[in-house]
Scaffold this motif. Structure first.
Motif, mmCIF file in Angstrom:
data_model
loop_
_atom_site.group_PDB
_atom_site.id
_atom_site.type_symbol
_atom_site.label_atom_id
_atom_site.label_comp_id
_atom_site.label_asym_id
_atom_site.label_seq_id
_atom_site.Cartn_x
_atom_site.Cartn_y
_atom_site.Cartn_z
ATOM 1 N N LYS A 1 0.827 -1.208 0.000
ATOM 2 C CA LYS A 1 0.000 0.000 0.000
ATOM 3 C C LYS A 1 0.858 1.255 0.000
ATOM 4 C CE LYS A 1 -3.675 2.313 2.625
ATOM 5 N NZ LYS A 1 -4.550 2.239 3.830
ATOM 6 N N GLU A 2 1.905 1.262 0.799
ATOM 7 C CA GLU A 2 2.783 2.426 0.872
ATOM 8 C C GLU A 2 3.527 2.643 -0.446
ATOM 9 O OE1 GLU A 2 3.993 2.520 5.612
ATOM 10 O OE2 GLU A 2 4.831 0.954 4.319
ATOM 11 N N ILE A 3 3.938 1.559 -1.080
ATOM 12 C CA ILE A 3 4.623 1.653 -2.365
ATOM 13 C C ILE A 3 3.662 2.148 -3.436
ATOM 14 C CG2 ILE A 3 5.717 0.295 -4.204
ATOM 15 C CD1 ILE A 3 6.867 -1.491 -1.960
ATOM 16 N N ARG A 4 2.425 1.675 -3.408
ATOM 17 C CA ARG A 4 1.428 2.105 -4.376
ATOM 18 C C ARG A 4 1.185 3.612 -4.254
ATOM 19 N NH1 ARG A 4 -2.682 -0.800 -2.757
ATOM 20 N NH2 ARG A 4 -1.947 -2.648 -3.863
ATOM 21 N N ALA A 5 1.173 4.135 -3.048
ATOM 22 C CA ALA A 5 0.958 5.571 -2.852
ATOM 23 C C ALA A 5 2.112 6.386 -3.438
ATOM 24 C CB ALA A 5 0.808 5.877 -1.361
ATOM 25 N N ILE A 6 3.317 5.865 -3.363
ATOM 26 C CA ILE A 6 4.467 6.564 -3.954
ATOM 27 C C ILE A 6 4.375 6.530 -5.470
ATOM 28 C CG2 ILE A 6 6.980 6.486 -4.248
ATOM 29 C CD1 ILE A 6 7.124 5.608 -1.282
ATOM 30 N N GLY A 7 4.011 5.380 -6.029
ATOM 31 C CA GLY A 7 3.689 5.353 -7.448
ATOM 32 C C GLY A 7 4.674 4.650 -8.346
ATOM 33 N N PHE A 8 5.800 4.203 -7.816
ATOM 34 C CA PHE A 8 6.696 3.388 -8.619
ATOM 35 C C PHE A 8 7.381 2.356 -7.730
ATOM 36 C CE2 PHE A 8 9.639 6.184 -6.787
ATOM 37 C CZ PHE A 8 9.621 7.447 -7.326
ATOM 38 N N PRO A 9 7.901 1.287 -8.315
ATOM 39 C CA PRO A 9 8.500 0.219 -7.511
ATOM 40 C C PRO A 9 9.723 0.719 -6.754
ATOM 41 C CG PRO A 9 8.962 -0.118 -9.848
ATOM 42 C CD PRO A 9 7.975 0.998 -9.767
ATOM 43 N N MET A 10 9.800 0.363 -5.484
ATOM 44 C CA MET A 10 10.896 0.824 -4.643
ATOM 45 C C MET A 10 12.080 -0.140 -4.750
ATOM 46 S SD MET A 10 9.712 3.603 -3.486
ATOM 47 C CE MET A 10 10.983 3.991 -2.290
ATOM 48 N N ARG A 11 13.259 0.463 -4.923
ATOM 49 C CA ARG A 11 14.496 -0.310 -4.971
ATOM 50 C C ARG A 11 15.544 0.425 -4.141
ATOM 51 N NH1 ARG A 11 14.516 -0.530 -11.275
ATOM 52 N NH2 ARG A 11 16.403 0.720 -10.984
ATOM 53 N N PRO A 12 16.541 -0.276 -3.648
ATOM 54 C CA PRO A 12 17.572 0.396 -2.851
ATOM 55 C C PRO A 12 18.238 1.559 -3.574
ATOM 56 C CG PRO A 12 17.735 -1.974 -2.565
ATOM 57 C CD PRO A 12 16.712 -1.742 -3.633
ATOM 58 N N ASP A 13 18.441 1.436 -4.898
ATOM 59 C CA ASP A 13 19.099 2.529 -5.618
ATOM 60 C C ASP A 13 18.208 3.771 -5.712
ATOM 61 O OD1 ASP A 13 17.500 0.952 -7.295
ATOM 62 O OD2 ASP A 13 18.596 1.518 -9.094
ATOM 63 N N LEU A 14 16.898 3.590 -5.755
ATOM 64 C CA LEU A 14 15.987 4.735 -5.746
ATOM 65 C C LEU A 14 16.020 5.434 -4.393
ATOM 66 C CD1 LEU A 14 13.712 6.438 -7.016
ATOM 67 C CD2 LEU A 14 12.104 4.753 -6.135
ATOM 68 N N ILE A 15 16.031 4.650 -3.318
ATOM 69 C CA ILE A 15 16.089 5.217 -1.971
ATOM 70 C C ILE A 15 17.402 5.974 -1.765
ATOM 71 C CG2 ILE A 15 16.150 4.615 0.479
ATOM 72 C CD1 ILE A 15 14.244 2.223 -0.324
ATOM 73 N N ALA A 16 18.490 5.411 -2.276
ATOM 74 C CA ALA A 16 19.788 6.081 -2.184
ATOM 75 C C ALA A 16 19.798 7.350 -3.021
ATOM 76 C CB ALA A 16 20.893 5.131 -2.636
ATOM 77 N N ARG A 17 19.189 7.302 -4.187
ATOM 78 C CA ARG A 17 19.109 8.476 -5.067
ATOM 79 C C ARG A 17 18.439 9.636 -4.347
ATOM 80 N NH1 ARG A 17 14.835 10.325 -8.344
ATOM 81 N NH2 ARG A 17 15.475 11.462 -10.219
ATOM 82 N N GLY A 18 17.347 9.351 -3.642
ATOM 83 C CA GLY A 18 16.626 10.407 -2.946
ATOM 84 C C GLY A 18 17.458 11.089 -1.882
ATOM 85 N N ARG A 19 18.331 10.345 -1.231
ATOM 86 C CA ARG A 19 19.202 10.931 -0.205
ATOM 87 C C ARG A 19 20.179 11.923 -0.830
ATOM 88 N NH1 ARG A 19 21.628 6.506 3.926
ATOM 89 N NH2 ARG A 19 22.334 8.434 4.925
ATOM 90 N N VAL A 20 20.667 11.596 -2.002
ATOM 91 C CA VAL A 20 21.613 12.488 -2.683
ATOM 92 C C VAL A 20 20.897 13.759 -3.159
ATOM 93 C CG1 VAL A 20 23.176 12.711 -4.652
ATOM 94 C CG2 VAL A 20 23.123 10.583 -3.340
ATOM 95 N N ILE A 21 19.699 13.581 -3.713
ATOM 96 C CA ILE A 21 18.938 14.745 -4.189
ATOM 97 C C ILE A 21 18.580 15.676 -3.037
ATOM 98 C CG2 ILE A 21 16.714 15.435 -5.174
ATOM 99 C CD1 ILE A 21 16.945 12.943 -6.992
ATOM 100 N N ALA A 22 18.164 15.115 -1.915
ATOM 101 C CA ALA A 22 17.811 15.947 -0.762
ATOM 102 C C ALA A 22 19.030 16.712 -0.239
ATOM 103 C CB ALA A 22 17.204 15.090 0.342
ATOM 104 N N GLN A 23 20.182 16.064 -0.219
ATOM 105 C CA GLN A 23 21.401 16.769 0.179
ATOM 106 C C GLN A 23 21.723 17.871 -0.820
ATOM 107 O OE1 GLN A 23 23.470 16.280 3.025
ATOM 108 N NE2 GLN A 23 24.294 18.224 2.283
ATOM 109 N N GLY A 24 21.408 17.623 -2.094
ATOM 110 C CA GLY A 24 21.620 18.650 -3.105
ATOM 111 C C GLY A 24 20.836 19.913 -2.827
ATOM 112 N N THR A 25 19.596 19.772 -2.384
ATOM 113 C CA THR A 25 18.786 20.950 -2.053
ATOM 114 C C THR A 25 19.343 21.678 -0.839
ATOM 115 O OG1 THR A 25 16.805 19.995 -3.051
ATOM 116 C CG2 THR A 25 16.461 21.706 -1.394
ATOM 117 N N LEU A 26 19.790 20.932 0.163
ATOM 118 C CA LEU A 26 20.420 21.559 1.330
ATOM 119 C C LEU A 26 21.704 22.286 0.919
ATOM 120 C CD1 LEU A 26 20.768 22.103 4.340
ATOM 121 C CD2 LEU A 26 21.719 19.787 4.580
#
Length: 299
Positions: free
Chosen positions: A73-98
């Protein structure tokens, strides 16, 4: 002008889940090709530290992310299949904004090639958003004492529901959202100021409202920094937008935001946000205009 970009930003989805991810590669190539920027403008963010994530997101949600144990259900709400590389990607992008926020203190403006993940709540993701990069950056700067007040100018066509909820009881961060009144999300949160536009709103009405709202808001709130979510899904060509703005109108919007901030000496950290026009070239041109306008005003 510093620009956050890393090879980590590139991400390949299965065909049935694909949306315009190619822009994260093509946009910097276009900006380099035309001479708006050089390689020297780019910096590559590191992964965001865990302690910074936990200033915005709950420990339970973070545990599910780092162990890749979100429910169906949580993955469906996000809208695409979750993988470790996607989760890691988000950490880099968030640091980019900071990082962009900190560079903006020096240069007036800094832009993230990605980011604008405003549908992410403290305890969950939604609408293709895993981490809330702007909320993370604002919380971190408040925690360190680098700022006392921030404004989020969210001009993506979809309401920044996650950002609104995260800061609903925090008067240190003012949230402004311009969005399609009948667009996603169906259930909207309450920003400090919400402006909902009817379907088919064109340039004149959109820009008039921005000119009415923005100067007064900046003068009244007197923030230390502006986080600008510059989504280009307000275009008439956008598959998910429902408004009717033109490329030129979107360009004028960006120029106006930058000019108003520059006139007041306000640093601006830009996150790119959405854009889903049928032609990828339209998406790239609209996003490129944001960078061109930033260079024109602050360069």
């Amino acid at each position: 002008m510093r620009i956050a970009f890393s090879p980590t930003y590139r991400y390949t989805l299965p065909a049935k889940h694909r949306f315009p991810m190619d822009k994260y590669t093509l946009l910097p190539e276009q900006l380099l090709y035309e001479g708006t920027i050089t390689e020297a403008n780019f910096f590559a963010p590191n992964p965001l530290p865990e302690e910074a994530i936990l200033r915005t997101h709950t420990a339970d949600y973070w545990h599910k992310l780092k162990t890749n144990t979100l429910s169906v259900k949580e993955i469906r709400a996000i809208g695409f299949p979750m993988r470790p590389d996607l989760i890691a990607r988000g950490r880099v992008i968030a640091q980019g904004t900071l990082d962009c926020a900190r560079y903006a203190f020096q240069d007036g403006v800094a832009l993230n090639i990605a980011g604008g993940t405003h549908h992410s709540f403290a305890d969950r993701g939604e609408g293709f958003c895993v981490y809330n990069d702007i909320a993370i950056a604002a919380h971190e700067l408040l925690h360190t004492g680098e700022i006392r007040k921030a404004i989020v100018i969210d001009l993506d066509v979809h309401q920044g529901n996650g950002t609104a909820k995260i800061f609903e009881r925090d008067d240190r961060v003012f949230t402004l959202s311009f969005h399609g009144a009948r667009n996603y999300p169906t259930r909207k949160m309450t920003s400090d100021l919400d402006v909902g536009f009817p379907d088919k709103t064109e340039d004149a009405a959109y820009l008039a409202k921005l000119e009415e709202v923005l100067p007064t808001l900046l003068d009244r709130e007197q923030p230390d920094i502006v986080f600008y979510l510059s989504g280009v899904d307000i275009l008439a060509t956008d598959k998910l937008g429902r408004l009717a703005c033109t490329i030129q109108g979107c360009k004028q919007r960006d120029k106006y935001v930058f000019e108003q901030c520059a006139q007041r000496g306000l640093p601006v950290a830009v996150s790119m946000g959405g854009g889903y026009s049928e032609r990828l070239a339209t998406i790239i041109e609209a996003h490129a205009n944001t960078f061109r306008m930033a260079e024109g005003v602050f360069g």
